[in-house]
Write a protein that holds these residues in place. Structure first.
Motif, PDB file in Angstrom:
ATOM      1  N   THR A  75      18.671  32.177  67.289  1.00 51.67           N
ATOM      2  CA  THR A  75      19.258  32.029  68.434  1.00 51.67           C
ATOM      3  C   THR A  75      20.602  32.807  68.427  1.00 51.67           C
ATOM      4  N   GLY A  76      20.960  33.013  67.364  1.00 53.43           N
ATOM      5  CA  GLY A  76      22.181  33.949  67.307  1.00 53.43           C
ATOM      6  C   GLY A  76      23.610  32.931  66.940  1.00 53.43           C
ATOM      7  N   LEU A  77      23.217  31.546  66.684  1.00 59.62           N
ATOM      8  CA  LEU A  77      24.457  30.696  66.701  1.00 59.62           C
ATOM      9  C   LEU A  77      24.913  31.098  65.213  1.00 59.62           C
ATOM     10  N   LEU A  78      23.970  31.401  64.231  1.00 60.54           N
ATOM     11  CA  LEU A  78      24.453  31.724  62.884  1.00 60.54           C
ATOM     12  C   LEU A  78      24.021  33.261  62.771  1.00 60.54           C
ATOM     13  N   PRO A  79      24.799  33.934  61.893  1.00 59.81           N
ATOM     14  CA  PRO A  79      24.253  35.538  61.618  1.00 59.81           C
ATOM     15  C   PRO A  79      23.192  35.517  60.579  1.00 59.81           C
ATOM     16  N   GLU A  80      22.424  36.392  60.793  1.00 57.65           N
ATOM     17  CA  GLU A  80      21.263  36.930  60.123  1.00 57.65           C
ATOM     18  C   GLU A  80      21.596  36.976  58.713  1.00 57.65           C
ATOM     19  N   PHE A  81      20.754  36.656  57.806  1.00 57.14           N
ATOM     20  CA  PHE A  81      21.225  37.031  56.534  1.00 57.14           C
ATOM     21  C   PHE A  81      21.436  38.363  56.213  1.00 57.14           C
ATOM     22  N   ASP A  82      22.224  38.779  55.364  1.00 61.37           N
ATOM     23  CA  ASP A  82      22.462  40.438  54.967  1.00 61.37           C
ATOM     24  C   ASP A  82      21.498  40.552  53.898  1.00 61.37           C
ATOM     25  N   PRO A  83      20.211  41.445  53.991  1.00 57.05           N
ATOM     26  CA  PRO A  83      19.446  41.539  53.042  1.00 57.05           C
ATOM     27  C   PRO A  83      19.668  42.194  51.762  1.00 57.05           C
ATOM     28  N   ASN A  84      21.027  42.899  51.868  1.00 59.57           N
ATOM     29  CA  ASN A  84      21.771  43.631  50.929  1.00 59.57           C
ATOM     30  C   ASN A  84      22.596  42.565  49.921  1.00 59.57           C
ATOM     31  N   ARG A  85      22.681  41.420  50.346  1.00 58.96           N
ATOM     32  CA  ARG A  85      23.417  40.301  49.629  1.00 58.96           C
ATOM     33  C   ARG A  85      22.729  39.309  49.093  1.00 58.96           C
ATOM     34  N   GLU A  86      21.676  39.785  48.494  1.00 56.80           N
ATOM     35  CA  GLU A  86      20.631  38.622  47.953  1.00 56.80           C
ATOM     36  C   GLU A  86      21.198  38.092  46.706  1.00 56.80           C
ATOM     37  N   MET A  87      21.263  36.897  46.332  1.00 55.29           N
ATOM     38  CA  MET A  87      21.781  36.126  45.400  1.00 55.29           C
ATOM     39  C   MET A  87      20.690  35.458  44.786  1.00 55.29           C
ATOM     40  N   ASP A  88      20.849  35.515  43.226  1.00 56.69           N
ATOM     41  CA  ASP A  88      20.001  34.531  42.576  1.00 56.69           C
ATOM     42  C   ASP A  88      20.625  33.297  42.667  1.00 56.69           C
ATOM     43  N   MET A  89      20.205  32.042  41.979  1.00 55.43           N
ATOM     44  CA  MET A  89      20.227  30.793  42.165  1.00 55.43           C
ATOM     45  C   MET A  89      21.836  30.665  41.467  1.00 55.43           C
ATOM     46  N   ALA A  90      21.997  31.301  40.310  1.00 54.76           N
ATOM     47  CA  ALA A  90      23.390  30.901  39.974  1.00 54.76           C
ATOM     48  C   ALA A  90      24.532  31.514  40.980  1.00 54.76           C
ATOM     49  N   GLN A  91      24.331  32.688  41.554  1.00 56.02           N
ATOM     50  CA  GLN A  91      25.260  33.260  42.345  1.00 56.02           C
ATOM     51  C   GLN A  91      25.471  32.199  43.606  1.00 56.02           C
ATOM     52  N   SER A  92      24.525  31.483  44.045  1.00 54.50           N
ATOM     53  CA  SER A  92      24.049  31.008  45.184  1.00 54.50           C
ATOM     54  C   SER A  92      24.988  29.545  44.880  1.00 54.50           C
ATOM     55  N   ARG A  93      24.825  29.127  43.816  1.00 55.76           N
ATOM     56  CA  ARG A  93      25.464  27.769  43.266  1.00 55.76           C
ATOM     57  C   ARG A  93      26.866  28.046  43.220  1.00 55.76           C
ATOM     58  N   HIS A  94      27.272  29.328  42.753  1.00 62.57           N
ATOM     59  CA  HIS A  94      28.780  29.203  42.768  1.00 62.57           C
ATOM     60  C   HIS A  94      29.257  29.566  44.131  1.00 62.57           C
ATOM     61  N   HIS A  95      28.734  30.227  45.248  1.00 63.05           N
ATOM     62  CA  HIS A  95      29.019  30.398  46.577  1.00 63.05           C
ATOM     63  C   HIS A  95      29.358  29.126  46.950  1.00 63.05           C
ATOM     64  N   ALA A  96      28.193  28.227  46.777  1.00 66.18           N
ATOM     65  CA  ALA A  96      28.205  26.987  47.365  1.00 66.18           C
ATOM     66  C   ALA A  96      29.500  26.105  47.042  1.00 66.18           C
ATOM     67  N   THR A  97      29.768  26.264  45.656  1.00 63.28           N
ATOM     68  CA  THR A  97      31.084  25.792  45.192  1.00 63.28           C
ATOM     69  C   THR A  97      32.334  26.236  45.544  1.00 63.28           C
ATOM     70  N   VAL A  98      32.486  27.700  45.957  1.00 64.35           N
ATOM     71  CA  VAL A  98      33.451  28.049  46.918  1.00 64.35           C
ATOM     72  C   VAL A  98      33.727  27.331  47.999  1.00 64.35           C
ATOM     73  N   LEU A  99      32.518  27.592  48.780  1.00 62.68           N
ATOM     74  CA  LEU A  99      32.460  26.756  50.201  1.00 62.68           C
ATOM     75  C   LEU A  99      32.775  25.309  50.177  1.00 62.68           C
ATOM     76  N   LEU A 100      32.491  24.621  49.239  1.00 66.15           N
ATOM     77  CA  LEU A 100      32.727  23.325  49.095  1.00 66.15           C
ATOM     78  C   LEU A 100      34.390  22.933  48.695  1.00 66.15           C
TER      79      LEU A 100
END
Length: 181
Positions: free
Chosen positions: A31-56
């Motif tokens: 619906t456009g409330l959240l932006p579409e995922f950037d396909p050029n910005r794929e993250m593996d699980m370690a990167q995703s966990r690091h990103h989650a840590t930054v957000l937290l």
């Protein structure tokens, strides 16, 4: 700092609201409330966990900045689950901010025999990416289901009020006035 970066929690715990938050996140993207995922910005699980840590960590710092010490101390301890990476954070308030040395047990997401369970926020990282810079008010994240507070009523109300204050509907600012001790 809260217990995030030092979190070696590999809780084998799935929260029952995780699927609902994931579905709501997909709908919010469509619906456009959240932006579409950037396909050029794929993250593996370690990167995703690091990103989650930054957000937290960003959320923790905002709460510490916005909430007066007296209000921070009234918050219950609570967990935050970032669903995409299954990253857990644990927020235990102290008079000096959130305790970085807390060593929590796995969260009790189902009430035990004494009807006790831990307060938990289930949140998509996609939503957190919009909440933390103030583009998505926390209230709207709750209304659309991209965030859920699962806690006993009194604790849920305190957590809700704190996050609504940190990430308000209007006038988000990096400059915050807090009470003087």
């Amino acid at each position: 700092m809260c217990t995030i970066c030092s979190l070696t929690i590999e809780f084998a715990v799935e929260h029952p609201q995780a699927l609902a938050v994931a579905v709501a996140t997909r709908q919010a993207i469509e619906t456009g409330l959240l932006p579409e995922f950037d396909p050029n910005r794929e993250m593996d699980m370690a990167q995703s966990r690091h990103h989650a840590t930054v957000l937290l960590t960003t959320m923790q710092q905002r709460l510490e900045t916005v909430l007066p010490a007296s209000r921070l101390m009234r918050l219950p301890s609570f967990y935050v689950l970032m669903i995409e990476s299954r990253t857990w954070g644990y927020f235990h308030p102290t008079s000096g901010g959130f305790d970085p040395r807390a060593n929590p047990s796995p969260p009790r997401i189902v009430a035990d025999e004494n009807n006790l369970r831990d307060a938990t926020i289930v949140l998509s990282q996609a939503a957190a990416e919009e909440i933390t810079p103030g583009r998505l008010p926390f209230e709207q994240a709750l209304e659309t289901g991209v965030a859920v507070i699962d806690a006993p009523d009194g604790e849920a109300a305190l957590i809700h009020a704190a996050l609504a204050m940190a990430y308000p509907v209007d006038q988000f600012s990096d400059f915050v006035c807090t009470e003087v001790a």
